[in-house]
Design a protein around this motif. Structure first.
Motif, mmCIF file in Angstrom:
data_model
loop_
_atom_site.group_PDB
_atom_site.id
_atom_site.type_symbol
_atom_site.label_atom_id
_atom_site.label_comp_id
_atom_site.label_asym_id
_atom_site.label_seq_id
_atom_site.Cartn_x
_atom_site.Cartn_y
_atom_site.Cartn_z
ATOM 1 N N ARG A 5 0.692 -1.125 0.073
ATOM 2 C CA ARG A 5 -0.167 0.062 -0.104
ATOM 3 C C ARG A 5 0.885 1.297 0.126
ATOM 4 N N PRO A 6 0.359 2.330 -0.669
ATOM 5 C CA PRO A 6 1.420 3.515 -0.476
ATOM 6 C C PRO A 6 1.622 4.030 0.963
ATOM 7 N N LEU A 7 2.733 4.820 1.035
ATOM 8 C CA LEU A 7 3.044 5.315 2.269
ATOM 9 C C LEU A 7 2.588 6.653 2.307
ATOM 10 N N MET A 8 2.912 7.433 1.279
ATOM 11 C CA MET A 8 2.743 9.015 1.214
ATOM 12 C C MET A 8 1.989 9.400 -0.221
ATOM 13 N N ILE A 9 1.473 10.377 -0.106
ATOM 14 C CA ILE A 9 0.801 11.200 -1.347
ATOM 15 C C ILE A 9 1.639 12.381 -1.421
ATOM 16 N N ILE A 10 1.905 12.766 -2.773
ATOM 17 C CA ILE A 10 2.627 14.089 -2.862
ATOM 18 C C ILE A 10 1.820 14.804 -3.909
ATOM 19 N N GLU A 11 1.704 16.036 -3.819
ATOM 20 C CA GLU A 11 1.031 16.942 -4.633
ATOM 21 C C GLU A 11 1.882 18.021 -4.938
ATOM 22 N N TYR A 12 2.318 17.928 -6.270
ATOM 23 C CA TYR A 12 3.071 19.138 -6.826
ATOM 24 C C TYR A 12 2.409 20.144 -7.429
ATOM 25 N N LYS A 13 2.547 21.470 -7.151
ATOM 26 C CA LYS A 13 1.910 22.476 -7.996
ATOM 27 C C LYS A 13 3.113 23.278 -8.691
ATOM 28 N N ASN A 31 -6.614 11.413 -0.416
ATOM 29 C CA ASN A 31 -6.175 10.436 0.735
ATOM 30 C C ASN A 31 -7.576 9.519 1.210
ATOM 31 N N LEU A 32 -8.687 10.068 1.208
ATOM 32 C CA LEU A 32 -9.871 9.539 1.581
ATOM 33 C C LEU A 32 -9.955 8.087 1.038
ATOM 34 N N LEU A 33 -9.546 7.525 -0.003
ATOM 35 C CA LEU A 33 -9.519 6.555 -0.638
ATOM 36 C C LEU A 33 -8.142 5.778 -0.105
ATOM 37 N N LEU A 34 -6.973 6.435 -0.328
ATOM 38 C CA LEU A 34 -5.693 5.878 -0.195
ATOM 39 C C LEU A 34 -5.372 5.521 1.425
ATOM 40 N N HIS A 35 -5.848 6.515 2.199
ATOM 41 C CA HIS A 35 -5.554 6.314 3.865
ATOM 42 C C HIS A 35 -4.116 6.381 4.161
ATOM 43 N N VAL A 36 -3.201 7.218 3.574
ATOM 44 C CA VAL A 36 -1.756 7.048 3.818
ATOM 45 C C VAL A 36 -1.175 7.736 5.023
ATOM 46 N N ASP A 37 -0.293 7.546 5.708
ATOM 47 C CA ASP A 37 0.174 8.110 6.961
ATOM 48 C C ASP A 37 0.799 9.574 6.826
ATOM 49 N N HIS A 38 1.187 9.870 5.483
ATOM 50 C CA HIS A 38 1.951 11.170 5.098
ATOM 51 C C HIS A 38 1.506 11.498 3.956
ATOM 52 N N LEU A 39 1.542 12.867 4.038
ATOM 53 C CA LEU A 39 1.129 13.989 2.691
ATOM 54 C C LEU A 39 1.964 14.883 2.652
ATOM 55 N N ILE A 40 2.447 15.307 1.498
ATOM 56 C CA ILE A 40 3.351 16.440 1.136
ATOM 57 C C ILE A 40 2.697 17.191 0.096
ATOM 58 N N VAL A 41 2.777 18.649 0.244
ATOM 59 C CA VAL A 41 2.221 19.502 -0.741
ATOM 60 C C VAL A 41 3.424 20.606 -0.829
ATOM 61 N N ASN A 43 5.063 23.602 -3.870
ATOM 62 C CA ASN A 43 4.967 24.518 -5.229
ATOM 63 C C ASN A 43 6.359 24.616 -5.714
ATOM 64 N N GLY A 44 7.385 24.257 -5.063
ATOM 65 C CA GLY A 44 8.625 24.267 -5.559
ATOM 66 C C GLY A 44 9.407 25.313 -4.715
ATOM 67 N N LEU A 45 8.699 26.087 -4.086
ATOM 68 C CA LEU A 45 9.124 27.195 -3.492
ATOM 69 C C LEU A 45 8.856 27.031 -1.721
ATOM 70 N N GLN A 46 7.583 26.597 -1.368
ATOM 71 C CA GLN A 46 7.064 26.029 -0.237
ATOM 72 C C GLN A 46 6.804 24.640 -0.129
ATOM 73 N N HIS A 47 7.144 23.881 0.903
ATOM 74 C CA HIS A 47 6.689 22.582 0.990
ATOM 75 C C HIS A 47 6.409 22.420 2.626
ATOM 76 N N TYR A 48 5.419 21.295 2.543
ATOM 77 C CA TYR A 48 4.684 21.074 3.725
ATOM 78 C C TYR A 48 4.481 19.459 3.915
ATOM 79 N N CYS A 49 4.847 18.860 4.957
ATOM 80 C CA CYS A 49 4.535 17.470 5.319
ATOM 81 C C CYS A 49 3.864 17.369 6.577
#
Length: 71
Positions: A5-13, A31-41, A43-49
């Motif tokens: 199962r996936p561990l993380m979803i990463i969303e790049y803008k 993530n409602l479907l995947l239910h992973v433990d970590h998310l990252i967003v 935009n190349g300038l700001q990053h949030y985990c």
């Protein structure tokens, strides 16, 4: 056979896209479907985990992206 199962979803803008609540809502809906433990967003300038806390239906912003061995 083990189930993977996936561990993380990463969303790049694009750098021109601000990381607003809309971006976090979007990745949360994935993530409602995947239910992973970590998310990252990013935009190349700001990053949030974020680390999800399903027991309390919340999440915690992390200061850094954890190494793979800690996922």
């Amino acid at each position: 056979a083990s189930v993977q199962r996936p561990l993380m979803i990463i969303e790049y803008k694009a750098p021109t896209v601000p990381l607003t609540q809309h971006v976090f809502t979007q990745i949360s809906s994935y993530n409602l479907l995947l239910h992973v433990d970590h998310l990252i967003v990013s935009n190349g300038l700001q990053h949030y985990c974020l680390r999800m806390d399903y027991d309390h239906q919340s999440y915690q912003f992390l200061p850094t992206i954890p190494p793979y061995s800690e996922l």
